[in-house]
Motif scaffolding. Sequence first.
Motif, PDB file in Angstrom:
ATOM      1  N   LEU A 145       0.834  -1.199   0.000  1.00  0.00           N
ATOM      2  CA  LEU A 145       0.000   0.000   0.000  1.00  0.00           C
ATOM      3  C   LEU A 145       0.867   1.247   0.000  1.00  0.00           C
ATOM      4  O   LEU A 145       0.577   2.225  -0.709  1.00  0.00           O
ATOM      5  N   ASP A 146       1.955   1.245   0.787  1.00  0.00           N
ATOM      6  CA  ASP A 146       2.843   2.415   0.844  1.00  0.00           C
ATOM      7  C   ASP A 146       3.445   2.722  -0.524  1.00  0.00           C
ATOM      8  O   ASP A 146       3.481   3.884  -0.952  1.00  0.00           O
ATOM      9  N   ALA A 206       0.806   4.015  -2.916  1.00  0.00           N
ATOM     10  CA  ALA A 206       0.467   5.400  -2.582  1.00  0.00           C
ATOM     11  C   ALA A 206       1.534   6.365  -3.105  1.00  0.00           C
ATOM     12  O   ALA A 206       1.210   7.462  -3.584  1.00  0.00           O
ATOM     13  N   ALA A 242       1.066   6.678  -6.866  1.00  0.00           N
ATOM     14  CA  ALA A 242      -0.133   7.461  -7.192  1.00  0.00           C
ATOM     15  C   ALA A 242       0.119   8.962  -7.139  1.00  0.00           C
ATOM     16  O   ALA A 242      -0.588   9.737  -7.789  1.00  0.00           O
ATOM     17  N   THR A 243       1.128   9.403  -6.368  1.00  0.00           N
ATOM     18  CA  THR A 243       1.420  10.832  -6.237  1.00  0.00           C
ATOM     19  C   THR A 243       2.778  11.214  -6.826  1.00  0.00           C
ATOM     20  O   THR A 243       3.156  12.384  -6.792  1.00  0.00           O
ATOM     21  N   ARG A 257      -5.858  -1.759  -1.480  1.00  0.00           N
ATOM     22  CA  ARG A 257      -4.590  -1.104  -1.775  1.00  0.00           C
ATOM     23  C   ARG A 257      -4.701  -0.124  -2.942  1.00  0.00           C
ATOM     24  O   ARG A 257      -3.832   0.719  -3.141  1.00  0.00           O
ATOM     25  N   GLN A 275      -6.985   2.172  -3.352  1.00  0.00           N
ATOM     26  CA  GLN A 275      -7.663   3.414  -2.988  1.00  0.00           C
ATOM     27  C   GLN A 275      -6.931   4.668  -3.467  1.00  0.00           C
ATOM     28  O   GLN A 275      -7.574   5.624  -3.927  1.00  0.00           O
ATOM     29  N   PRO A 276      -5.572   4.725  -3.397  1.00  0.00           N
ATOM     30  CA  PRO A 276      -4.886   5.956  -3.830  1.00  0.00           C
ATOM     31  C   PRO A 276      -5.113   6.320  -5.294  1.00  0.00           C
ATOM     32  O   PRO A 276      -4.887   7.469  -5.689  1.00  0.00           O
ATOM     33  N   PHE A 277      -5.561   5.368  -6.119  1.00  0.00           N
ATOM     34  CA  PHE A 277      -5.731   5.647  -7.541  1.00  0.00           C
ATOM     35  C   PHE A 277      -7.141   6.090  -7.909  1.00  0.00           C
ATOM     36  O   PHE A 277      -7.405   6.397  -9.074  1.00  0.00           O
ATOM     37  N   GLU A 283      -8.541   8.777  -7.449  1.00  0.00           N
ATOM     38  CA  GLU A 283      -8.578  10.160  -7.919  1.00  0.00           C
ATOM     39  C   GLU A 283      -7.396  10.493  -8.839  1.00  0.00           C
ATOM     40  O   GLU A 283      -7.146  11.657  -9.113  1.00  0.00           O
ATOM     41  N   HIS A 284      -6.680   9.473  -9.302  1.00  0.00           N
ATOM     42  CA  HIS A 284      -5.581   9.706 -10.241  1.00  0.00           C
ATOM     43  C   HIS A 284      -6.162  10.114 -11.589  1.00  0.00           C
ATOM     44  O   HIS A 284      -7.104   9.513 -12.079  1.00  0.00           O
TER      45      HIS A 284
END
Length: 287
Positions: free
Chosen positions: A142-143, A146, A149-150, A171, A173-175, A177-178
Amino acid sequence: MKPDLLCIGSVLWDIIGRSNAHMSAGSDVPGRITRIPGGVALNVAMAARAYGMTPALLSVVGRDPEGDELVAAVGRLGIVTDLLHRSDDLPTDRYMAVEGGNGLIAAIADAHSLEAAGDKILTPLDGLDWRGPIVLDGNLTLDLLAVIATDPRFASADLRVAPASPGKAERLQPFLEHRAATLYVNLEEAGILLHGSQTDAGEAAEALLARGLHRVIVTDGPRLAACADPNGCIRRTPPEVMVTRVTGAGDTFMAAHIAAELQGADSEDALRRACDAAATYVSSDTY
């Protein structure tokens, strides 16, 4: 060879036991056990190679006999292995599955080396001016997902992301809003990301798009598949076939969809080709 697709994630040995018998917990039946190259990133790469692409792998493989065999086997398939991180102290990862006549019974993914290697597998990107599509799989931590993703290097990249399994869907979730990511999930994984079950793939795809996702493809085995983006939601039911295997079907779908789009197919045709490819795959008995 110059690659046209990067596949980042799990590269390992698949150990698969298969029987034609219907199975449940505690079943003890005759069948076949095979060991083949696998892992989500590698499965997508192998399928993409079959569709005429030249994929490269970013992952970790141990400097052990199993790792040497795996890299040699993958290289013979025409997949670029030069970007792999070869670890002196981490063993080559493995995946084990049991499949019966009634589908997947159980599976265990031992991707601890991939998780331990972390961002070391991304080091080759520092000297690579990459502008093509990138496949990511949820076996990354996940790290690390993440961070990707940024990461400015991936901000406008054509990211194609798959969770690897329902247990790793969160895992991704960070994408959500990509601005350029496309998620490939099944109906169960979509429900996990949405924190609630969905009626069908079309409903799930539209709900994920409403959450801010750039684009999503949702599958549901032999039932409805859907692709949603700002232009709308396309739905398609896969061909009816006799299912003889399931491990790797989603990866084949993903590779076929990517290859179709790179060949100029529109959204509807790309979804059709991916559904047809997955149906052909699950109805074949040859790994």
